[in-house]
Design a protein around this motif. Structure first.
Motif, short mmCIF file in Angstrom:
data_model
loop_
_atom_site.label_atom_id
_atom_site.label_comp_id
_atom_site.label_asym_id
_atom_site.label_seq_id
_atom_site.Cartn_x
_atom_site.Cartn_y
_atom_site.Cartn_z
N VAL A 166 0.75 -1.28 0.02
CA VAL A 166 -0.05 -0.03 -0.07
C VAL A 166 0.88 1.30 0.20
N ARG A 167 1.94 1.20 0.72
CA ARG A 167 2.96 2.43 0.62
C ARG A 167 3.33 3.00 -0.68
N SER A 168 3.61 2.12 -1.72
CA SER A 168 4.14 2.32 -2.73
C SER A 168 3.00 3.00 -3.65
N ILE A 169 1.86 2.34 -3.48
CA ILE A 169 0.67 2.99 -4.27
C ILE A 169 0.18 4.34 -3.83
N LEU A 170 0.17 4.40 -2.47
CA LEU A 170 -0.25 5.64 -1.91
C LEU A 170 0.94 6.83 -2.21
N LEU A 171 2.19 6.60 -2.41
CA LEU A 171 3.31 7.45 -2.68
C LEU A 171 2.87 7.89 -3.91
N GLN A 172 2.63 6.92 -4.98
CA GLN A 172 2.25 7.25 -6.37
C GLN A 172 0.98 8.22 -6.32
N TYR A 173 0.06 7.83 -5.60
CA TYR A 173 -1.19 8.80 -5.52
C TYR A 173 -0.70 10.08 -5.14
N THR A 174 -0.04 10.03 -4.30
CA THR A 174 0.30 11.42 -3.45
C THR A 174 0.93 12.27 -4.50
N HIS A 175 1.88 11.68 -5.51
CA HIS A 175 2.53 12.43 -6.35
C HIS A 175 1.85 12.95 -7.56
N GLU A 176 0.94 12.08 -8.06
CA GLU A 176 0.18 12.29 -8.90
C GLU A 176 -1.21 13.46 -8.50
N GLN A 177 -1.52 13.57 -7.25
CA GLN A 177 -2.47 14.14 -6.87
C GLN A 177 -2.02 15.64 -6.38
N LEU A 178 -0.69 15.60 -6.33
CA LEU A 178 -0.11 16.82 -5.58
C LEU A 178 -0.52 17.12 -4.24
N LEU A 179 -0.37 16.17 -3.33
CA LEU A 179 -1.01 16.38 -1.99
C LEU A 179 -0.02 17.23 -1.35
N HIS A 180 -0.41 18.02 -0.44
CA HIS A 180 0.50 18.84 0.40
C HIS A 180 0.51 18.53 1.87
N VAL A 181 1.67 18.90 2.70
CA VAL A 181 1.61 18.76 3.92
C VAL A 181 2.19 20.11 4.78
N THR A 182 2.02 20.28 6.18
CA THR A 182 2.55 21.15 6.75
C THR A 182 4.02 21.16 7.22
N ASP A 240 4.86 26.34 6.82
CA ASP A 240 4.41 26.61 5.34
C ASP A 240 4.10 25.23 4.90
N SER A 241 3.18 25.32 3.80
CA SER A 241 2.66 23.89 3.09
C SER A 241 3.68 23.73 1.89
N ALA A 242 3.90 22.48 2.02
CA ALA A 242 4.79 21.98 1.08
C ALA A 242 4.06 20.83 0.29
N ILE A 243 4.34 20.89 -1.16
CA ILE A 243 3.72 19.99 -2.02
C ILE A 243 4.59 18.59 -2.31
N VAL A 244 4.13 17.34 -1.87
CA VAL A 244 5.00 16.10 -2.09
C VAL A 244 4.78 15.66 -3.50
N CYS A 245 5.62 15.95 -4.45
CA CYS A 245 5.76 15.48 -5.58
C CYS A 245 6.92 15.10 -6.29
N ASP A 246 7.00 14.70 -7.49
CA ASP A 246 8.09 14.17 -8.30
C ASP A 246 9.28 15.47 -8.18
N ALA A 247 8.68 16.88 -8.47
CA ALA A 247 9.51 17.84 -8.85
C ALA A 247 10.41 18.03 -7.34
N ALA A 248 9.77 17.77 -6.29
CA ALA A 248 10.27 18.17 -5.01
C ALA A 248 11.42 16.89 -4.46
N LYS A 249 11.25 15.92 -5.27
CA LYS A 249 12.18 14.63 -4.88
C LYS A 249 13.72 14.98 -4.95
#
Length: 351
Positions: free
Chosen positions: A48-64, A72-81
């Protein structure tokens, strides 16, 4: 479900990628109950971890993120990897992300990049933040430059790169002098000394600042994401925008908007829309004016698409949905279905 094969389990897990906005945790919980007898708990977490990580990158989920007294709010995405972590340029820090618990850990400082390209990135990021603040109710944005090699490179590696660069320059100098000597045997000594001085000026001395180890590609990645969740009233929505801007050519290489909404009161209705269109090129020499031009182009692009989206929904409501309704007979009276046999519906409609 002990007899379920691995392909069927993977197909079930990939349903997480289709989760409506803000509801992935509910989907994961339901799937865990469905696959309880087929996937052990230890294996479940990893898959589930790998699937959720892919979902997070695709949906541009953000965290505080909280770092050095700032939040600040940071986006978890491929560009930030950045290796196995993520980089947030606004606070100049890296962090680890756990997709299972949607939590952040190991927040640490990262040396801030320098140079004209970073100045432009910061200016674009500032202008983008202003635009999102004015047009998005709960929007988050960020502008990224790829960090191919972390700047926290060891001193030993830095010294090796510096020495190799100096050796290459020295060899180039010697080759230039040999070629000059063969072709200019009869030229005055003053000209020869000028050529030697010119070659010397190209050699990096031991006291000079070492060349930058981190390469700086000239592609800016801009992300915008706006979420609105109202689960109590059975609806959620998400807007995602991604733009890639080539600074060297001052042209957009990629411009994409994705919209997803979900209404599920006494039913299940989803809207998924995607829009891509070429954006204009720019000619500008100042980072401030170029940044404003880039954001103005994005604003115009999104306003045009939003207007088209409104027109499409109006057409759907006024024409498509009405066409699906049952046509009344010519009398314009409601049908008494208990007497349907006595009606001549077909002949009346033909009139």
């Amino acid at each position: 479900m002990s007899g379920v094969n691995n392909d069927a389990i993977q197909a079930c897990l990939e349903l997480i990628l289709q989760s409506p906005p803000g509801q992935q945790s509910h989907i994961v919980s339901d799937l865990k109950g469905m696959l309880a007898g087929a996937v052990p708990d230890t294996e479940w977490m990893e898959r589930v971890r790998s699937i959720l990580l892919q979902y997070t990158h695709e949906q541009l989920l953000h965290v505080t993120i909280e770092h050095e007294g700032k939040q600040d709010s940071a986006i978890v995405c491929d560009a930030a990897k950045m290796d196995d972590k993520y980089y947030h340029p606004r606070l100049s820090c890296s962090f680890s992300y756990d997709p299972i618990h949607e939590s952040v850990s190991e927040v640490s400082s990262v040396p801030r990049s320098t140079g004209d390209i970073e100045t432009l990135r910061a200016e674009v990021d500032q202008q983008l933040s202003k635009y999102v603040l004015n047009h998005y109710h709960t929007g988050v944005s960020c502008a990224y430059l790829p960090r191919l090699v972390p700047q926290a490179t060891s001193d030993a590696n830095a010294e090796t790169v510096t020495i190799n660069a100096m050796q290459d320059k020295q060899k180039e100098k010697e080759n230039n002098l040999e070629l000059w000597d063969e072709a200019n045997q009869e030229q005055p000594v003053q000209q020869m000394q000028g050529r030697v001085d010119n070659c010397d000026s190209q050699v990096t001395s031991e006291n000079d600042t070492p060349p930058a180890i981190t390469s700086q590609p000239c592609i800016l990645t801009l992300h915008i994401v706006g979420n609105k969740y109202n689960l109590r009233n059975f609806w959620t929505g998400r807007w995602r925008s991604t733009y890639k801007f080539d600074v060297s050519t001052q042209a957009f290489k990629h411009a994409d908007i994705q919209v997803q909404t979900h209404y599920f009161e006494n039913g299940n209705v989803q809207l998924q829309a995607q829009h891509s269109m070429a954006l204009p090129d720019f000619v500008s020499t100042k980072p401030e004016s170029l940044a404003k031009d880039v954001i103005q182009a994005i604003e115009h692009h999104e306003q045009v698409y939003q207007a088209k989206l409104f027109d499409a929904t109006d057409t759907l409501r006024e024409h498509a949905f009405k066409a699906l309704r049952r046509t009344l007979p010519i009398t314009r009276q409601k049908i008494d279905w208990s007497k349907i046999v006595s009606y001549k519906v077909g002949s009346d409609m033909a009139k």
